[in-house]
Enzyme design. Structure first.
Site, PDB file in Angstrom:
ATOM      1  N   GLN A  43      51.670  15.803 -10.331  1.00  0.00           N
ATOM      2  CA  GLN A  43      52.567  16.893 -10.706  1.00  0.00           C
ATOM      3  C   GLN A  43      51.996  18.254 -10.340  1.00  0.00           C
ATOM      4  O   GLN A  43      50.804  18.397 -10.064  1.00  0.00           O
ATOM      5  CB  GLN A  43      52.836  16.841 -12.204  1.00  0.00           C
ATOM      6  CG  GLN A  43      51.592  16.934 -13.065  1.00  0.00           C
ATOM      7  CD  GLN A  43      51.873  16.628 -14.531  1.00  0.00           C
ATOM      8  OE1 GLN A  43      51.848  17.544 -15.357  1.00  0.00           O
ATOM      9  NE2 GLN A  43      52.147  15.368 -14.854  1.00  0.00           N
ATOM     10  N   HIS A  85      52.890  22.676 -11.477  1.00  0.00           N
ATOM     11  CA  HIS A  85      53.594  23.549 -12.402  1.00  0.00           C
ATOM     12  C   HIS A  85      53.988  24.846 -11.701  1.00  0.00           C
ATOM     13  O   HIS A  85      53.241  25.361 -10.861  1.00  0.00           O
ATOM     14  CB  HIS A  85      52.727  23.849 -13.621  1.00  0.00           C
ATOM     15  CG  HIS A  85      52.226  22.620 -14.302  1.00  0.00           C
ATOM     16  ND1 HIS A  85      53.067  21.682 -14.849  1.00  0.00           N
ATOM     17  CD2 HIS A  85      50.969  22.157 -14.506  1.00  0.00           C
ATOM     18  CE1 HIS A  85      52.348  20.699 -15.371  1.00  0.00           C
ATOM     19  NE2 HIS A  85      51.075  20.960 -15.166  1.00  0.00           N
ATOM     20  N   GLU A  98      46.928  25.615 -16.581  1.00  0.00           N
ATOM     21  CA  GLU A  98      46.142  24.829 -17.533  1.00  0.00           C
ATOM     22  C   GLU A  98      44.691  24.713 -17.084  1.00  0.00           C
ATOM     23  O   GLU A  98      44.371  24.841 -15.897  1.00  0.00           O
ATOM     24  CB  GLU A  98      46.747  23.436 -17.741  1.00  0.00           C
ATOM     25  CG  GLU A  98      46.910  22.608 -16.494  1.00  0.00           C
ATOM     26  CD  GLU A  98      47.757  21.366 -16.719  1.00  0.00           C
ATOM     27  OE1 GLU A  98      48.845  21.479 -17.342  1.00  0.00           O
ATOM     28  OE2 GLU A  98      47.366  20.277 -16.272  1.00  0.00           O
ATOM     29  N   HIS A 106      48.179  17.912  -8.886  1.00  0.00           N
ATOM     30  CA  HIS A 106      47.059  17.260  -9.543  1.00  0.00           C
ATOM     31  C   HIS A 106      47.481  15.974 -10.241  1.00  0.00           C
ATOM     32  O   HIS A 106      48.670  15.729 -10.461  1.00  0.00           O
ATOM     33  CB  HIS A 106      46.394  18.209 -10.548  1.00  0.00           C
ATOM     34  CG  HIS A 106      47.316  18.659 -11.646  1.00  0.00           C
ATOM     35  ND1 HIS A 106      48.205  19.705 -11.479  1.00  0.00           N
ATOM     36  CD2 HIS A 106      47.500  18.222 -12.918  1.00  0.00           C
ATOM     37  CE1 HIS A 106      48.884  19.893 -12.598  1.00  0.00           C
ATOM     38  NE2 HIS A 106      48.487  18.996 -13.488  1.00  0.00           N
ATOM     39  N   ARG A 111      57.333  16.842 -10.780  1.00  0.00           N
ATOM     40  CA  ARG A 111      56.586  15.611 -10.495  1.00  0.00           C
ATOM     41  C   ARG A 111      56.737  15.199  -9.043  1.00  0.00           C
ATOM     42  O   ARG A 111      57.803  15.338  -8.449  1.00  0.00           O
ATOM     43  CB  ARG A 111      57.041  14.489 -11.427  1.00  0.00           C
ATOM     44  CG  ARG A 111      56.709  14.763 -12.896  1.00  0.00           C
ATOM     45  CD  ARG A 111      57.211  13.659 -13.814  1.00  0.00           C
ATOM     46  NE  ARG A 111      56.806  13.928 -15.191  1.00  0.00           N
ATOM     47  CZ  ARG A 111      57.503  14.672 -16.041  1.00  0.00           C
ATOM     48  NH1 ARG A 111      58.644  15.218 -15.635  1.00  0.00           N
ATOM     49  NH2 ARG A 111      57.074  14.878 -17.260  1.00  0.00           N
TER      50      ARG A 111
END
Length: 406
Positions: free
Chosen positions: A98, A100, A135, A264, A283
């Site tokens: 996935q 982001h 993240e 990642h 995804r």
């Protein structure tokens, strides 16, 4: 300051032992436990038992007094929302591949899907909220991941090491343009292959990876990962995409930062993760969930390089992991056996303290004291007085501190 009661997310890729053992519960758990959530995410907010004996969610407390809990600056900047979510990840099996979106992409995508009338909980919704989702993951144990596109020259070398008749033309596609544009072209070609073509190519590649492992080739770890993914997802283009990403092994205390667009996949291990309080995920594959290829290609960053492994900048009792994410900052504090120096935690911003080893005494300047045990976490509102933290007992103690970013 108050102890948090946190939700466990029972995803199938989780461990039946890691989180229960951390919390001192019976092992193994009846079902996989993948994530322990600490924060005010609407899907599973932490809970606090008040002095009046009533349990409330952290989300309710923020709604009742956003300035007191978040501080004026954080409340204003993030529209009265806690901007980060802290987690423990217990990865027993690989997650989906996935990426982001950025803040701008999230805002635009959210507005577009709102205008189209797509329900926020719909399975084909890409942008349930208008915020970015950077993240950072910090290993508690040896932690394995794929992250970011590998240097094209090294990827060409890998592809030639496992080359098959069907793979050769794709190897040469990247060799002819060994840069981010060439990587985009190869990745796009692979994830849009007709299923019939994929069904011919994948078995060839997997057989070549088996041979490479048997011969103890240079790309043993990469091939073992592809074989693991191929066994779980035998007809998935994400297995091919895994050949293009950096294969990383983090030791305890090492971290990786995943900004917008970084493709990642977490493979195995236990880690503390801090991320922006968002659900926006695009995804690539290796999942039965929704995959939107055109939108994914708009989001993915195809810049190629070695993925930086962060050890953190020295702090007063350990390390702080600096990133460019405005939503969060994570620091790690360590006390070896016999050490007893105090950590001063100053007020002014919302903070969560998480104990991952040993036991800690937390004492506020107003005299209030709480004990923080292994697997427990604590909420410190911005308006609370400063607290001092020191280890209890003679063994090793570890604390993670999450707060809003700069």
């Amino acid at each position: 300051m108050e102890l948090l009661r946190n939700a466990v997310r029972p995803y199938a890729w989780g461990s039946r032992t890691t989180i229960p053992a951390l919390q001192g519960r019976e092992v193994p758990a009846p079902h996989p436990e993948a994530e322990l959530w600490m924060g005010a995410h609407p899907g599973d907010p932490s809970r606090i038992l008040g002095a009046d004996g009533v349990e409330r969610t952290l989300l309710e407390l923020l709604e009742g007094d956003p300035i007191g809990h978040l501080g004026e600056e954080t409340a204003q900047r993030w529209n009265n929302r806690l901007p980060f979510l802290l987690k423990i990840l217990a990865v027993e099996e690989p997650l989906s591949m996935q990426a982001h979106p950025s803040a701008e992409q999230s805002a635009e995508g959210h507005a577009r899907e709102e205008a189209a009338g797509i329900p926020r909980d719909a399975s084909n919704r890409n942008y349930p909220d208008p915020t970015a989702k950077p993240e950072l993951v910090c290993a508690l144990t040896e932690f394995h991941a794929l992250a970011g596109f590998r240097d094209p020259a090294q990827t060409v070398k890998l592809l030639r090491a496992v080359e098959t008749p069907g793979l050769a033309k794709y190897t040469e596609l990247l060799a002819a343009q060994p840069d981010s544009d060439g990587m985009r072209a190869l990745f796009t070609t692979w994830i849009t292959l007709p299923q019939a073509s994929l069904d011919e190519l994948l078995p060839e590649v997997l057989d070549a990876c088996v041979l490479h492992v048997k011969e103890h080739g240079e790309f043993d770890a990469e091939c073992r990962t592809v074989l693991e993914l191929g066994e779980a997802h035998p007809r998935d283009a994400g297995v091919l995409a895994a050949l293009l990403l950096n294969r990383l092994t983090l030791s305890a205390g090492e971290a990786i930062y995943l900004p917008a667009g970084n493709l990642h996949l977490y493979l195995h291990g236990t880690a503390v993760e801090i991320l922006a309080n968002s659900d926006n995920i695009l995804r690539c594959g290796l999942t039965p969930k929704h995959v939107d290829v055109p939108e994914l290609l708009r989001v993915v960053d195809f810049e190629c390089c070695d993925m930086p492994i962060l050890t953190g900048e020295p702090s007063e009792c350990g390390a702080v992991y600096h990133t460019d994410a405005p939503e969060f900052e994570l620091s790690r504090c360590e006390w070896e056996a016999g050490e007893d120096h105090e950590l001063l935690v100053r007020p002014g911003s919302p903070q969560i303290l998480l104990c991952t080893a040993g036991e800690l005494l937390v004492r506020a300047e107003d005299g209030k004291e709480l004990t923080l045990g292994r697997g427990e976490s604590m909420w410190l509102p911005a308006s609370d007085p400063a607290v001092r933290v020191r280890p209890l007992g003679a063994g090793r103690t570890q604390l993670f501190r999450a707060t809003s970013g700069k």
